[in-house]
Motif scaffolding. Structure first.
Motif, PDB file in Angstrom:
ATOM      1  N   MET A 296       0.705  -1.274   0.148  1.00  0.00           N
ATOM      2  CA  MET A 296       0.084   0.017   0.177  1.00  0.00           C
ATOM      3  C   MET A 296       0.338   1.455  -0.140  1.00  0.00           C
ATOM      4  SD  MET A 296      -2.607   1.356   2.953  1.00  0.00           S
ATOM      5  CE  MET A 296      -3.428  -0.767   2.556  1.00  0.00           C
ATOM      6  N   ALA A 297       1.884   1.035   1.035  1.00  0.00           N
ATOM      7  CA  ALA A 297       2.789   1.977   0.515  1.00  0.00           C
ATOM      8  C   ALA A 297       3.559   2.411  -0.514  1.00  0.00           C
ATOM      9  CB  ALA A 297       3.907   1.572   2.255  1.00  0.00           C
TER      10      ALA A 297
ATOM     11  N   LEU B 166       7.412  12.403   4.715  1.00  0.00           N
ATOM     12  CA  LEU B 166       7.633  10.567   4.257  1.00  0.00           C
ATOM     13  C   LEU B 166       7.677  10.491   2.658  1.00  0.00           C
ATOM     14  CD1 LEU B 166       3.816   9.626   6.995  1.00  0.00           C
ATOM     15  CD2 LEU B 166       7.091   9.028   7.205  1.00  0.00           C
ATOM     16  N   ARG B 167       6.516  11.218   1.772  1.00  0.00           N
ATOM     17  CA  ARG B 167       6.309  11.894   0.743  1.00  0.00           C
ATOM     18  C   ARG B 167       7.765  10.869   0.196  1.00  0.00           C
ATOM     19  NH1 ARG B 167       4.637  16.973  -1.649  1.00  0.00           N
ATOM     20  NH2 ARG B 167       2.435  16.077  -0.370  1.00  0.00           N
ATOM     21  N   GLY B 168       7.700   9.738  -0.495  1.00  0.00           N
ATOM     22  CA  GLY B 168       8.857   9.125  -1.355  1.00  0.00           C
ATOM     23  C   GLY B 168       9.287   8.162  -0.554  1.00  0.00           C
ATOM     24  N   LYS B 169       8.669   7.488   0.203  1.00  0.00           N
ATOM     25  CA  LYS B 169       9.749   7.035   1.561  1.00  0.00           C
ATOM     26  C   LYS B 169       8.869   5.759   1.709  1.00  0.00           C
ATOM     27  CE  LYS B 169      12.157  10.702   3.209  1.00  0.00           C
ATOM     28  NZ  LYS B 169      12.090  11.352   4.773  1.00  0.00           N
ATOM     29  N   PRO B 170       9.059   4.839   1.181  1.00  0.00           N
ATOM     30  CA  PRO B 170       7.754   3.688   1.197  1.00  0.00           C
ATOM     31  C   PRO B 170       8.243   2.974   2.637  1.00  0.00           C
ATOM     32  CG  PRO B 170       8.758   3.267  -0.756  1.00  0.00           C
ATOM     33  CD  PRO B 170       8.911   4.825  -0.525  1.00  0.00           C
ATOM     34  N   GLY B 171       9.327   2.615   2.845  1.00  0.00           N
ATOM     35  CA  GLY B 171       9.393   1.985   3.929  1.00  0.00           C
ATOM     36  C   GLY B 171       8.501   2.570   5.140  1.00  0.00           C
TER      37      GLY B 171
ATOM     38  N   ALA C 276       4.691   4.592   9.331  1.00  0.00           N
ATOM     39  CA  ALA C 276       3.962   5.218  10.085  1.00  0.00           C
ATOM     40  C   ALA C 276       2.848   3.880  10.448  1.00  0.00           C
ATOM     41  CB  ALA C 276       3.933   6.103   9.372  1.00  0.00           C
ATOM     42  N   ILE C 277       2.145   3.356   9.294  1.00  0.00           N
ATOM     43  CA  ILE C 277       0.416   3.104   8.967  1.00  0.00           C
ATOM     44  C   ILE C 277       0.976   1.916  10.340  1.00  0.00           C
ATOM     45  CG2 ILE C 277      -0.468   1.294   7.316  1.00  0.00           C
ATOM     46  CD1 ILE C 277      -0.319   2.580   5.516  1.00  0.00           C
ATOM     47  N   LEU C 278       1.613   1.172  10.301  1.00  0.00           N
ATOM     48  CA  LEU C 278       1.502  -0.341  11.724  1.00  0.00           C
ATOM     49  C   LEU C 278       2.207   0.206  12.990  1.00  0.00           C
ATOM     50  CD1 LEU C 278       4.344  -2.423   9.649  1.00  0.00           C
ATOM     51  CD2 LEU C 278       2.129  -2.211   9.372  1.00  0.00           C
ATOM     52  N   ALA C 279       2.381   1.526  12.713  1.00  0.00           N
ATOM     53  CA  ALA C 279       2.356   2.498  14.576  1.00  0.00           C
ATOM     54  C   ALA C 279       1.154   2.944  14.761  1.00  0.00           C
ATOM     55  CB  ALA C 279       2.930   3.787  14.445  1.00  0.00           C
ATOM     56  N   GLY C 280       0.541   3.724  13.341  1.00  0.00           N
ATOM     57  CA  GLY C 280      -0.544   3.393  13.731  1.00  0.00           C
ATOM     58  C   GLY C 280      -1.735   3.094  13.673  1.00  0.00           C
ATOM     59  N   ALA C 281      -1.838   1.660  13.314  1.00  0.00           N
ATOM     60  CA  ALA C 281      -2.416   0.405  13.925  1.00  0.00           C
ATOM     61  C   ALA C 281      -2.748   0.428  15.028  1.00  0.00           C
ATOM     62  CB  ALA C 281      -2.741  -0.459  12.261  1.00  0.00           C
TER      63      ALA C 281
ATOM     64  N   LYS D 122      -6.913   4.412  11.431  1.00  0.00           N
ATOM     65  CA  LYS D 122      -6.323   3.949   9.626  1.00  0.00           C
ATOM     66  C   LYS D 122      -5.533   4.273   9.383  1.00  0.00           C
ATOM     67  CE  LYS D 122     -11.275   2.775  10.150  1.00  0.00           C
ATOM     68  NZ  LYS D 122     -12.934   2.703   9.255  1.00  0.00           N
ATOM     69  N   PRO D 123      -5.595   3.036   8.254  1.00  0.00           N
ATOM     70  CA  PRO D 123      -4.043   4.476   7.249  1.00  0.00           C
ATOM     71  C   PRO D 123      -3.620   5.662   6.312  1.00  0.00           C
ATOM     72  CG  PRO D 123      -4.406   1.765   6.722  1.00  0.00           C
ATOM     73  CD  PRO D 123      -5.619   2.178   7.279  1.00  0.00           C
ATOM     74  N   MET D 124      -5.076   6.276   6.692  1.00  0.00           N
ATOM     75  CA  MET D 124      -5.024   7.494   5.809  1.00  0.00           C
ATOM     76  C   MET D 124      -5.142   7.917   7.199  1.00  0.00           C
ATOM     77  SD  MET D 124      -5.027   7.094   2.862  1.00  0.00           S
ATOM     78  CE  MET D 124      -5.025   8.507   2.160  1.00  0.00           C
ATOM     79  N   ALA D 125      -5.733   7.626   8.147  1.00  0.00           N
ATOM     80  CA  ALA D 125      -5.548   9.156   9.013  1.00  0.00           C
ATOM     81  C   ALA D 125      -4.723   9.134   9.483  1.00  0.00           C
ATOM     82  CB  ALA D 125      -7.046   8.380   9.711  1.00  0.00           C
ATOM     83  N   THR D 126      -3.547   7.701   9.413  1.00  0.00           N
ATOM     84  CA  THR D 126      -2.495   7.756  10.268  1.00  0.00           C
ATOM     85  C   THR D 126      -1.789   8.961   9.495  1.00  0.00           C
ATOM     86  OG1 THR D 126      -2.814   5.271  11.064  1.00  0.00           O
ATOM     87  CG2 THR D 126      -0.223   6.122  10.940  1.00  0.00           C
ATOM     88  N   LEU D 127      -1.598   8.926   7.932  1.00  0.00           N
ATOM     89  CA  LEU D 127      -0.284   9.509   6.568  1.00  0.00           C
ATOM     90  C   LEU D 127      -0.988  11.708   8.051  1.00  0.00           C
ATOM     91  CD1 LEU D 127      -0.997   7.311   4.206  1.00  0.00           C
ATOM     92  CD2 LEU D 127       0.896   7.803   5.876  1.00  0.00           C
ATOM     93  N   LYS D 128      -2.454  11.275   7.928  1.00  0.00           N
ATOM     94  CA  LYS D 128      -2.491  13.186   8.735  1.00  0.00           C
ATOM     95  C   LYS D 128      -2.901  13.368   9.719  1.00  0.00           C
ATOM     96  CE  LYS D 128      -3.686  14.309   4.049  1.00  0.00           C
ATOM     97  NZ  LYS D 128      -3.127  14.643   3.483  1.00  0.00           N
ATOM     98  N   SER D 129      -2.000  11.678  10.442  1.00  0.00           N
ATOM     99  CA  SER D 129      -1.786  12.592  12.105  1.00  0.00           C
ATOM    100  C   SER D 129      -0.067  12.264  12.803  1.00  0.00           C
ATOM    101  CB  SER D 129      -2.105  11.741  12.812  1.00  0.00           C
ATOM    102  OG  SER D 129      -4.018  11.862  12.448  1.00  0.00           O
ATOM    103  N   ILE D 130       0.157  12.132  12.129  1.00  0.00           N
ATOM    104  CA  ILE D 130       2.115  10.966  12.415  1.00  0.00           C
ATOM    105  C   ILE D 130       2.943  11.941  11.626  1.00  0.00           C
ATOM    106  CG2 ILE D 130       4.607   9.370  12.855  1.00  0.00           C
ATOM    107  CD1 ILE D 130       1.342   7.717  12.969  1.00  0.00           C
ATOM    108  N   ASP D 131       4.070  12.693  12.329  1.00  0.00           N
ATOM    109  CA  ASP D 131       4.870  13.293  11.151  1.00  0.00           C
ATOM    110  C   ASP D 131       6.072  12.712  11.911  1.00  0.00           C
ATOM    111  OD1 ASP D 131       3.683  15.560  10.203  1.00  0.00           O
ATOM    112  OD2 ASP D 131       3.785  16.374  11.977  1.00  0.00           O
TER     113      ASP D 131
END
Length: 253
Positions: free
Chosen positions: A44-45, A58-63, A68-73, A78-87
């Motif tokens: 997904m990343a 995080l852009r361009g850094k799938p790893g 971030a997605i796993l930590a957010g879980a 959820k994944p999309m909420a994580t990307l707007k919640s973690i720096d």
């Protein structure tokens, strides 16, 4: 009974009597499940890494997106909420203030904003099932004492930054167990509302700079001056004669 039938029966008995391997433990089963989730998150990343839905840090850094997605879980995001919640601030993942409040409140803990101005923020909270309230206060004077007011976002959004500071401090007091290793809001780590701190880039070295000879070290001539008592500024003959690394010139004696 034919020989083939006997051989077939022996094979069946051998299979039946072969001891089975150790049963997987709960820990190994959970680890395998996590590895499968990580693999799916990475797929997904890779697709999300080039989109504008991913923050610049995080852009361009799938790893990093996968992490971030796993930590957010683990935090219930959820994944999309994580990307707007973690720096990611200087390599450290951190929740934004609004996301930290959401995580704490989702666990059933109470957070209330009592007062909020550009000069002062008061916030209180209590753990789920508790009657005791914890109160946290942040003021501009406190931020000044910590040297924060020179930062750009403290100049532009002092009220929001005070709220973010109260959020982080209060959440650690009442619900540190809900934060799962992300106890600081991103605003606390870098003093801004979003993004990643990037160290200043040094100018690349030129070929001339790389091949130039090293400069001669400066010599302080005054440190090696020897003066005579009877002739200020001249040579001290006794000092010359006693020196182990000085050879007098016969023509000058």
């Amino acid at each position: 009974m034919t020989g083939n039938e006997i051989a077939h029966r022996d094979d069946q008995q051998a299979v039946a009597t072969t001891p089975a391997g150790p049963a997987p433990t709960a820990g190994s089963t959970a680890l395998m499940q996590w590895a499968q989730e990580a693999d799916l998150a990475y797929q997904m990343a890779q697709k999300l890494a080039v989109t504008s839905f991913v923050p610049q840090s995080l852009r361009g850094k799938p790893g990093d997106i996968t992490a971030a997605i796993l930590a957010g879980a683990e935090l219930g995001l959820k994944p999309m909420a994580t990307l707007k919640s973690i720096d990611v601030i200087q390599g450290t993942p951190a929740l934004r203030a609004h996301a930290m409040r959401a995580v704490v409140q989702k666990q059933g803990h109470d957070i209330e904003l009592v007062e909020s101005t550009p000069e002062k923020c008061v916030m209180r909270g209590r753990r789920k099932g508790s009657d005791n309230w914890q109160t946290v206060t942040w003021t501009i004077e406190r931020a000044r004492q910590m040297g924060l007011l020179g930062k750009d976002q403290w100049k532009k959004q002092p009220q929001n930054m005070l709220v973010a500071r109260c959020t982080g401090e209060l959440s650690r007091l009442i619900a540190s167990d809900a934060l799962h290793g992300m106890p600081y809001v991103s605003e606390e780590l870098e003093g801004t509302t979003t993004g990643e701190v990037v160290p200043p880039k040094k100018a690349p070295l030129s070929v001339a700079a790389l091949t130039a000879p090293a400069p001669e070290p400066a010599v302080d001539e005054a440190a090696y001056t020897v003066a005579r008592d009877d002739q200020p500024g001249g040579w001290d003959q006794d000092a010359i004669d006693d020196s182990v690394d000085w050879t007098p010139d016969p023509d000058q004696q």
